[in-house]
Scaffold this motif. Structure first.
Motif, PDB file in Angstrom:
ATOM      1  N   ARG A  26       0.836  -1.191   0.000  1.00  0.00           N
ATOM      2  CA  ARG A  26       0.000   0.000   0.000  1.00  0.00           C
ATOM      3  C   ARG A  26       0.880   1.254   0.000  1.00  0.00           C
ATOM      4  N   PRO A  27       0.600   2.224  -0.887  1.00  0.00           N
ATOM      5  CA  PRO A  27       1.381   3.467  -0.899  1.00  0.00           C
ATOM      6  C   PRO A  27       1.145   4.264   0.385  1.00  0.00           C
ATOM      7  N   ASP A  28       2.077   5.170   0.675  1.00  0.00           N
ATOM      8  CA  ASP A  28       1.898   6.086   1.803  1.00  0.00           C
ATOM      9  C   ASP A  28       0.676   6.960   1.553  1.00  0.00           C
ATOM     10  N   ALA A  29       0.083   7.464   2.600  1.00  0.00           N
ATOM     11  CA  ALA A  29      -1.130   8.288   2.482  1.00  0.00           C
ATOM     12  C   ALA A  29      -0.905   9.515   1.599  1.00  0.00           C
ATOM     13  N   ASP A  30       0.300  10.058   1.604  1.00  0.00           N
ATOM     14  CA  ASP A  30       0.573  11.266   0.809  1.00  0.00           C
ATOM     15  C   ASP A  30       1.212  10.950  -0.548  1.00  0.00           C
ATOM     16  N   ALA A  31       1.138   9.698  -0.970  1.00  0.00           N
ATOM     17  CA  ALA A  31       1.700   9.302  -2.270  1.00  0.00           C
ATOM     18  C   ALA A  31       0.929   9.970  -3.404  1.00  0.00           C
ATOM     19  N   PRO A  32       1.581  10.198  -4.537  1.00  0.00           N
ATOM     20  CA  PRO A  32       0.892  10.813  -5.674  1.00  0.00           C
ATOM     21  C   PRO A  32      -0.221   9.909  -6.219  1.00  0.00           C
ATOM     22  N   VAL A  33      -1.205  10.531  -6.864  1.00  0.00           N
ATOM     23  CA  VAL A  33      -2.369   9.817  -7.387  1.00  0.00           C
ATOM     24  C   VAL A  33      -1.983   8.659  -8.303  1.00  0.00           C
ATOM     25  N   PRO A  34      -1.011   8.797  -9.212  1.00  0.00           N
ATOM     26  CA  PRO A  34      -0.660   7.657 -10.065  1.00  0.00           C
ATOM     27  C   PRO A  34      -0.234   6.409  -9.277  1.00  0.00           C
ATOM     28  N   ASP A  35       0.411   6.602  -8.121  1.00  0.00           N
ATOM     29  CA  ASP A  35       0.787   5.458  -7.287  1.00  0.00           C
ATOM     30  C   ASP A  35      -0.455   4.757  -6.745  1.00  0.00           C
ATOM     31  N   TRP A  36      -1.458   5.526  -6.343  1.00  0.00           N
ATOM     32  CA  TRP A  36      -2.707   4.955  -5.830  1.00  0.00           C
ATOM     33  C   TRP A  36      -3.487   4.257  -6.945  1.00  0.00           C
ATOM     34  N   VAL A  37      -3.496   4.834  -8.128  1.00  0.00           N
ATOM     35  CA  VAL A  37      -4.182   4.208  -9.268  1.00  0.00           C
ATOM     36  C   VAL A  37      -3.526   2.868  -9.591  1.00  0.00           C
ATOM     37  N   ALA A  38      -2.201   2.844  -9.627  1.00  0.00           N
ATOM     38  CA  ALA A  38      -1.487   1.594  -9.910  1.00  0.00           C
ATOM     39  C   ALA A  38      -1.766   0.557  -8.820  1.00  0.00           C
ATOM     40  N   TYR A  39      -1.787   0.985  -7.558  1.00  0.00           N
ATOM     41  CA  TYR A  39      -2.047   0.063  -6.446  1.00  0.00           C
ATOM     42  C   TYR A  39      -3.449  -0.538  -6.536  1.00  0.00           C
ATOM     43  N   ALA A  40      -4.426   0.281  -6.888  1.00  0.00           N
ATOM     44  CA  ALA A  40      -5.822  -0.175  -6.905  1.00  0.00           C
ATOM     45  C   ALA A  40      -6.193  -0.950  -8.166  1.00  0.00           C
ATOM     46  N   HIS A  41      -5.545  -0.642  -9.295  1.00  0.00           N
ATOM     47  CA  HIS A  41      -6.040  -1.187 -10.559  1.00  0.00           C
ATOM     48  C   HIS A  41      -5.041  -1.989 -11.385  1.00  0.00           C
ATOM     49  N   ALA A  42      -3.765  -1.760 -11.220  1.00  0.00           N
ATOM     50  CA  ALA A  42      -2.767  -2.434 -12.062  1.00  0.00           C
ATOM     51  C   ALA A  42      -2.261  -3.674 -11.337  1.00  0.00           C
ATOM     52  N   ARG A  43      -2.771  -4.833 -11.725  1.00  0.00           N
ATOM     53  CA  ARG A  43      -2.373  -6.092 -11.091  1.00  0.00           C
ATOM     54  C   ARG A  43      -1.750  -7.022 -12.129  1.00  0.00           C
TER      55      ARG A  43
END
Length: 84
Positions: A26-43
């Motif tokens: 899981r990315p840090d809470a203040d990680a940039p949006v692309p990191d969160w998108v990759a974490y949630a959707h890129a598997r």
């Protein structure tokens, strides 16, 4: 497929619910949006050994890490998630 729950013994996979891959970090809470998108959707969709999080939903309700071969569906190892 049969899963050997460390607490209840061998059970059919219909007693379990799969959450998904056990390895994403899981990315840090203040990680940039692309990191969160990759974490949630890129598997990854690997062929061969893979680790998943499963819950013994209709049994002891424990969370387990199940290592299985995605090609043959053979279960390689099962351990409590707290130990993984």
């Amino acid at each position: 497929m049969r899963i050997n729950c460390p607490f209840c013994g061998t059970r059919g996979n219909e007693e379990f619910t799969v959450l998904g891959a056990a390895d994403p970090v899981r990315p840090d809470a203040d990680a940039p949006v692309p990191d969160w998108v990759a974490y949630a959707h890129a598997r990854e969709n690997p062929r061969g050994p893979h680790r998943d999080l499963w819950q013994h939903q209709h049994g002891c309700r424990a969370w387990l890490v199940v290592e299985r071969d995605t090609l043959t569906h053979a279960v390689i190892a099962v351990r409590p998630a707290r130990d993984a």
